[in-house]
Design a protein around this motif. Structure first.
Motif, PDB file in Angstrom:
ATOM      1  N   CYS A  73       0.821  -1.213   0.000  1.00 17.13           N
ATOM      2  CA  CYS A  73       0.000   0.000   0.000  1.00 17.13           C
ATOM      3  C   CYS A  73       0.850   1.256   0.000  1.00 17.13           C
ATOM      4  O   CYS A  73       0.506   2.262  -0.649  1.00 17.13           O
ATOM      5  N   GLU A  80       1.404   3.609  -5.429  1.00 16.75           N
ATOM      6  CA  GLU A  80       1.383   4.615  -6.490  1.00 16.75           C
ATOM      7  C   GLU A  80       2.489   4.392  -7.511  1.00 16.75           C
ATOM      8  O   GLU A  80       2.383   4.840  -8.657  1.00 16.75           O
ATOM      9  N   TYR A 115      -8.191  -2.243  -0.971  1.00 16.24           N
ATOM     10  CA  TYR A 115      -7.713  -1.012  -1.614  1.00 16.24           C
ATOM     11  C   TYR A 115      -6.811  -1.337  -2.801  1.00 16.24           C
ATOM     12  O   TYR A 115      -6.941  -0.736  -3.883  1.00 16.24           O
ATOM     13  N   GLN A 138      -8.957  -2.643  -5.649  1.00 10.09           N
ATOM     14  CA  GLN A 138      -9.744  -1.556  -6.247  1.00 10.09           C
ATOM     15  C   GLN A 138      -8.853  -0.622  -7.063  1.00 10.09           C
ATOM     16  O   GLN A 138      -9.222  -0.190  -8.163  1.00 10.09           O
ATOM     17  N   ARG A 139      -7.664  -0.340  -6.533  1.00 10.67           N
ATOM     18  CA  ARG A 139      -6.739   0.551  -7.249  1.00 10.67           C
ATOM     19  C   ARG A 139      -6.236  -0.097  -8.541  1.00 10.67           C
ATOM     20  O   ARG A 139      -6.109   0.571  -9.586  1.00 10.67           O
ATOM     21  N   GLN A 171      -9.003   0.099 -11.078  1.00  6.64           N
ATOM     22  CA  GLN A 171      -9.140   1.479 -11.549  1.00  6.64           C
ATOM     23  C   GLN A 171      -8.033   1.823 -12.541  1.00  6.64           C
ATOM     24  O   GLN A 171      -8.292   2.427 -13.588  1.00  6.64           O
TER      25      GLN A 171
END
Length: 833
Positions: A200, A204, A246, A249-250, A253
């Motif tokens: 996590c 990015e 998360y 989901q990321r 996306q």
């Protein structure tokens, strides 16, 4: 407002260096540290980082901020507020003073790990390190940070600030962090939570962006997805599960934004990838993952009234996941099992039951393609969930005596699932299923329904010797403490399962007989029952196809049941080679085995020949029991017959008489029991005389002989009951030993009364005489025809009434003429008992 105040302060002070010096002086506080942070950040934004200001920033960092991280004004550790302010100020100092300061501070901080000040310092200066010149330092820093996070006890700043700062620094740090994360053994105990923390923090950079497509992409790594799945399904804490959701989901996306096809490396070449994306199927994929993430989020609520409305969406997941055209999986089935595992492992048992029921009902309406992951899920988490007895309760309003709804669903599910399995995997699945029933302690109710489900499977050659051994382990290990009726029913189902699933060409009659010995005859496998008849039919059909038995003939051909049982009786009656090493009574297991197989062989022979005449039945019995009957006939005359051989013969006598009478019909209607009784009565005189001699002639002299005495008394009781059943006549072989036996016991006890120093042999004989008199009294009470005449009875009654039966036997002394073994010495401690 802060920005305006800082600008005013810088305008008032013409010299920034003097202002920095003034802020560093005086008493350190959180407010002063934050003011210093704001000033340094404003100076950094103005681009003032040369000459005297760079030198001043260097001095502020080394002389004020670094010490402030480690020690507060009061001497204790710095507060979190001070740490955050000083860390942000250090970052600005590193940018103002140049990369050399960042390198120096980073090297010093690495030596201070795992302390919180060192973590804050690294988080401050890591973004200031250069990708090329400082690459070795970046790699070292990344490895240390990941290792610290994976240790599980790292300061919170590692995940909150240090790892995100590394993600912003440069590619060498990201690559080193990923390599350090990949070096952890997959599925290691307690590693999922820390791994998700690292993922996590680096998300990015690990997931690509539209403007930087082609960079590092974690979506293509199977290790990444397995960690996400483990976090969603097996993590105990909600935060870890939230991190896993998360990341999923990321990733979805990012895939939708990129609109580029991608495929994760498949675990195998046959199944689908753990994750894939197709630009053409974007809408279907988004719908699937939206429903999936919604279900996982709702399951966090753990409340059945909130979850039940969402369960229909779980059906839609399977509709999306399976192609009806070619019958294969679009999505990896491990995603579906994650949902069920989350339902099974929650605290709400109602939710667990709903999850189990929903999974079992899948195969009633839909034929899902075979998947190794589903098989592992069934023999793993599903069976763990099925071990809860509360799942098998009746539904509200269901009448008493009706079956469990879940048990019926389990039965239908297992039949449907096994029928869809490829032949090459069916054996492995069933073996693992049965082994899971044996490798833990199950309650009685789950074992009953699992056994019933196995027994309902269609006949197939799926199990060999290992499978039969696994069924035996279930009987011996799992069910030993279960309630009698439930245990008996489960035994019946397991035997039926064995007859349906075992490949007889891969097992021998020895294997089958060893398995049958695990069944308790008084609870399940009684002669004359329907299960006994099924077993006889199965043996009759398959006896020529069993693998060669170790006890069978040596001609190289497959041994028939007759040959196996004849050899079994011969080996049993033989005197064992180790008889001189032990004086204890043999274990009853071999006698039970021999008696069971003899009766089965006789009944199987009866199915073949349809004998109905007593003479023909007698002949069939003698085929198997000739060596044993010959040994019984010599007991009374052959004083040199080995002791353990006599014990074995008498044990077999007791077991045959106990087991031969069929249930549900009278003994007179059964030719086998009648023929056996006649054979036993032909040797009754020899056996009776042997028992009389052993109990009265001082031949029982050791503590181990007390068990032998119990065997003789059991044999005598069986002969008395059999003689009474066949008709008690004066002068019969059994009646001729009753009076001498009674008189001899009274005589021994009278002699024991006057003995001052009893030896071990005398005490054993005294105990034998007392036990014999008690057995005779019990037999006379049960069978009045044995009662003696009034004169003899009065003499015995007078003696027994004067005998101090409640007095504990004295501790015996060792005989002077013999050496007492160490084992006997241990037994002498409890001589009175």
């Amino acid at each position: 407002m802060e920005r305006v105040l800082v600008d005013a302060l810088l305008t008032q002070s013409r010299e920034p260096c003097a202002l920095l010096g003034a802020l560093c002086g005086g008493e350190a506080s959180a407010e002063r540290a934050e003011t210093l942070r704001l000033v340094l950040q404003r100076l950094e934004e103005r681009g003032a980082g040369v000459g005297a200001l760079a030198k001043a920033a260097h001095e502020v960092a080394r002389g004020h901020l670094v010490p402030l991280l480690y020690v507060s004004q009061g001497g204790g550790p710095a507060s979190p507020r001070v740490l955050r302010a000083a860390s942000a100020a250090l970052r600005s100092c590193a940018r103002l003073a140049g990369p050399e300061l960042a390198v120096t501070l980073a090297e010093e901080a690495l030596r201070g790990l795992p302390g919180a000040p060192a973590v804050e310092l690294l988080a401050a200066v890591a973004p200031c390190l250069r990708a090329s010149e400082d690459a070795p330092l970046l790699r070292c820093l990344a490895r240390a940070s990941v290792e610290l996070a994976l240790a599980g006890d790292a300061p919170p700043a590692v995940g909150a600030r240090l790892l995100p700062a590394l993600a912003q620094s440069a590619e060498p740090a990201l690559r080193a962090a990923w390599d350090a994360l990949s070096s952890v053994e997959p599925g290691a105990e307690g590693s999922t939570g820390p791994e998700l923390l690292v993922l996590c923090a680096l998300a990015e950079k690990l997931l690509p962006k539209p403007e930087h497509h082609g960079d590092f992409d974690a979506r293509l790594c199977g290790r990444f997805w397995r960690t996400v799945q483990a976090g969603m399904s097996r993590a105990q804490d909600a935060l870890t599960r939230k991190r896993a959701r998360y990341l999923l989901q990321r990733a979805v996306q990012v895939s939708a934004e990129l609109a580029v096809d991608c495929t994760c490396d498949p675990q195998d070449t046959k199944g689908p990838s753990l994750f894939w994306w197709s630009k053409k199927k974007k809408d279907e994929l988004l719908k699937f993952w939206e429903n999936y993430i919604l279900i996982m989020e709702v399951l966090e609520g753990n409340q059945i009234h909130v979850i039940k409305p969402v369960l229909p969406k779980l059906n839609s997941l399977f509709e999306y996941a399976v192609s009806e055209e070619n019958g294969c999986w679009f999505f990896h089935p491990s995603w579906h099992t994650c949902v069920y595992r989350r339902m099974f492992e929650g605290e709400n048992k109602i939710l667990a039951k709903e999850g189990v029921t929903h999974f079992l009902e899948l195969y009633e309406v839909k034929s899902l393609p075979y998947s190794p992951e589903l098989s592992e899920f069934i023999t793993g988490p599903l069976m763990d969930a099925l071990s809860e007895s509360c799942l098998y309760s009746r539904s509200p309003g269901q009448p008493l005596g009706s079956g469990s709804p879940l048990g019926l669903k389990l039965q239908k599910f297992l039949v449907a699932y096994v029928s869809l399995l490829p032949e090459e995997t069916k054996s492995h699945f069933l073996l693992k299923f049965i082994q899971r029933m044996a490798d833990r302690h199950w309650c009685a109710v789950p074992v009953l329904f699992l056994s019933k489900a196995l027994a309902s499977l269609p006949s197939c050659k799926a199990l060999g010797g290992e499978g039969l051994l696994a069924l035996r382990d279930v009987l011996q290990c799992t069910m030993i403490t279960h309630q009698v009726l439930l245990r008996g029913a489960a035994q019946c189902y397991l035997l039926q399962a064995a007859m349906r699933l075992v490949d007889v060409e891969k097992v021998s009659l020895s294997d089958v007989s060893a398995f049958l010995m695990s069944l308790r005859q008084e609870e399940s496998l009684g002669r004359g029952t329907q299960l006994w008849t099924e077993l006889c039919d199965w043996l009759c059909v398959n006896e020529r196809y069993f693998k060669q038995s170790s006890i069978g003939g040596s001609d190289g051909h497959e041994a028939s049941l007759n040959a196996y049982v004849k050899n079994l009786v011969q080996e049993f009656v033989k005197s064992p080679g180790w008889e001189k090493e032990s004086s204890f009574v043999p274990d009853w297991l071999e006698a039970r085995l021999t008696a069971l197989m003899v009766l089965l062989a006789v009944d199987v022979k009866g199915i073949k020949t349809k004998f109905r005449e007593k003479q023909r039945t007698q002949n069939v019995l003698r085929i198997f029991l000739d060596p044993w009957l010959d040994a019984l006939g010599k007991l009374g005359t052959n004083a040199y017959m080995p002791l353990l051989r006599t014990d074995r013969c008498l044990q077999l006598l007791v077991r045959l008489l106990h087991s031969c009478v069929p249930r549900g019909s009278s003994a007179q209607d059964d030719e086998v029991s009648a023929a056996l009784w006649a054979s036993v009565m032909s040797a009754a005189e020899s056996v009776s005389q042997f028992v009389l001699r052993r109990l009265t002639m001082n031949e029982l002299q050791d503590v181990a002989d007390l068990d032998r005495c119990q065997l003789y008394l059991t044999v005598l009781a069986e002969l008395v009951s059999l003689q009474v059943k066949l008709g008690w006549k004066a002068g019969n072989p059994v009646s001729r030993v009753i009076s001498p036996l009674r008189n001899a016991c009274v005589h021994h006890l009278q002699e024991a009364e006057g003995r001052q120093e009893p030896t071990l042999s005398h005490q054993v004989q005294t105990a034998v005489s007392m036990a014999t008199l008690a057995a005779l009294c019990e037999a006379e009470d049960r069978h009045p025809v044995l009662q003696p005449d009034s004169s003899s009875a009065e003499a015995v009654d007078r003696f027994l009434s004067a005998l101090p039966l409640n007095r504990m036997l004295q501790k015996p002394h060792s005989e002077g003429q013999s050496i007492v073994s160490l084992k006997n010495h241990r037994l002498l401690k409890d001589g009175g008992k």
